[in-house]
Design a protein around this motif. Structure first.
Motif, PDB file in Angstrom:
ATOM      1  N   ALA A 175      -3.530   7.957 -15.111  1.00  0.00           N
ATOM      2  CA  ALA A 175      -2.612   7.724 -14.542  1.00  0.00           C
ATOM      3  C   ALA A 175      -2.791   6.424 -13.612  1.00  0.00           C
ATOM      4  N   VAL A 176      -1.917   5.469 -13.183  1.00  0.00           N
ATOM      5  CA  VAL A 176      -2.106   4.902 -12.205  1.00  0.00           C
ATOM      6  C   VAL A 176      -0.735   5.542 -10.396  1.00  0.00           C
ATOM      7  N   GLU A 177      -1.080   5.796 -10.125  1.00  0.00           N
ATOM      8  CA  GLU A 177      -1.001   6.439  -8.783  1.00  0.00           C
ATOM      9  C   GLU A 177      -0.827   5.084  -7.770  1.00  0.00           C
ATOM     10  N   GLY A 178       0.515   4.440  -6.717  1.00  0.00           N
ATOM     11  CA  GLY A 178       0.751   3.508  -6.193  1.00  0.00           C
ATOM     12  C   GLY A 178       1.693   3.834  -4.695  1.00  0.00           C
ATOM     13  N   PHE A 179       1.884   2.717  -4.402  1.00  0.00           N
ATOM     14  CA  PHE A 179       3.195   2.915  -3.243  1.00  0.00           C
ATOM     15  C   PHE A 179       3.686   1.019  -3.091  1.00  0.00           C
ATOM     16  N   PHE A 180       4.775   0.869  -2.632  1.00  0.00           N
ATOM     17  CA  PHE A 180       5.289   0.300  -2.659  1.00  0.00           C
ATOM     18  C   PHE A 180       6.319  -0.699  -1.563  1.00  0.00           C
ATOM     19  N   ALA A 181       6.244  -1.844  -0.681  1.00  0.00           N
ATOM     20  CA  ALA A 181       7.304  -1.606   0.684  1.00  0.00           C
ATOM     21  C   ALA A 181       7.483  -2.960  -0.196  1.00  0.00           C
ATOM     22  N   ASP A 182       8.747  -2.919   0.937  1.00  0.00           N
ATOM     23  CA  ASP A 182       9.566  -4.693   1.001  1.00  0.00           C
ATOM     24  C   ASP A 182       9.011  -4.979   2.172  1.00  0.00           C
ATOM     25  N   ILE A 183       7.934  -6.709   1.789  1.00  0.00           N
ATOM     26  CA  ILE A 183       7.479  -7.125   3.424  1.00  0.00           C
ATOM     27  C   ILE A 183       8.258  -8.650   2.727  1.00  0.00           C
ATOM     28  N   THR A 184       9.652  -8.669   2.640  1.00  0.00           N
ATOM     29  CA  THR A 184      10.440 -10.017   2.433  1.00  0.00           C
ATOM     30  C   THR A 184      10.655 -10.908   3.545  1.00  0.00           C
ATOM     31  N   GLU A 185      11.253  -9.479   4.782  1.00  0.00           N
ATOM     32  CA  GLU A 185      11.111 -10.758   5.835  1.00  0.00           C
ATOM     33  C   GLU A 185      10.425 -11.161   7.293  1.00  0.00           C
TER      34      GLU A 185
END
Length: 201
Positions: A175-185
């Motif tokens: 499997a692949v495990e991860g985390f993504f966050a909004d960095i638009t600002e």
């Protein structure tokens, strides 16, 4: 369970929760001792079974509470946690889990994300993301990517995605495990700063 007592060549036999006496009268002191042993053995078995049931129930409650705390923690993160598995003999994946933060970032219901009804990645970034993910998994390193997502309204969201592969003892990708966050600002502020510097220079 078996207890053997010898007294003047006479034996007391204890077997399970019943007992038999050989050569002793029912009123003898040895018979009374034996009865006490039998009753304690029976009671201890009841207590043991009850204790095991209580321990099992407590363990289940502790596990449920631990899972609840974990889910609450994940859903309160400023981003989204995910896990996907590769589909054999294809380049497709199956999303196993994604936290509630993904809905706020992508603007899409979690059901759509799980079912993968749409490709959220910006068309201009898809090839780059595919190649980069493949390279990270091949090298078994920690991946970090910045790319764009497209919301249902057509807005652009920049995300920072950190992930890694999970492998079996035989080296197979599980499997692949991860985390993504909004960095638009952050991206927009950086672009505004660069634009202002260009005008000054």
């Amino acid at each position: 369970m078996r207890f053997n007592f010898s007294t003047s060549g006479r034996n007391l036999l204890v077997s399970g929760t019943s007992f038999s006496l050989t050569g002793l009268s029912q009123g003898s002191k040895y018979c009374q001792v034996f009865e006490n042993i039998r009753q304690k053995s029976f009671n201890s078995r009841i207590i043991e079974v009850a204790s095991m049931d209580a321990m099992h129930s407590t363990a289940e409650e502790e596990l449920q509470e631990s899972q609840r705390k974990w889910v609450t923690l994940i859903n309160n993160l400023p981003g989204a946690v995910y896990r996907w598995i590769p589909i054999p003999d294809s380049y497709k994946i199956q999303l196993e889990f994604i936290s509630e933060g993904a809905q706020q970032i992508t603007g899409r219901p979690l059901e759509d994300l799980i079912q993968q009804n749409v490709d959220m990645i910006h068309p201009d970034d898809r090839e780059m993301v595919t190649e980069a993910v493949g390279k990270v998994l091949e090298d078994r390193t920690l991946g970090e990517l910045i790319y764009r997502l497209v919301t249902p309204e057509g807005d652009i969201k920049w995300v920072l995605d950190r992930f890694s592969g999970i492998y079996s003892d035989e080296g197979e990708l599980i499997a692949v495990e991860g985390f993504f966050a909004d960095i638009t600002e952050q991206i927009e502020r950086q672009e505004a700063l660069e634009h202002a510097l260009e005008e000054v220079l």
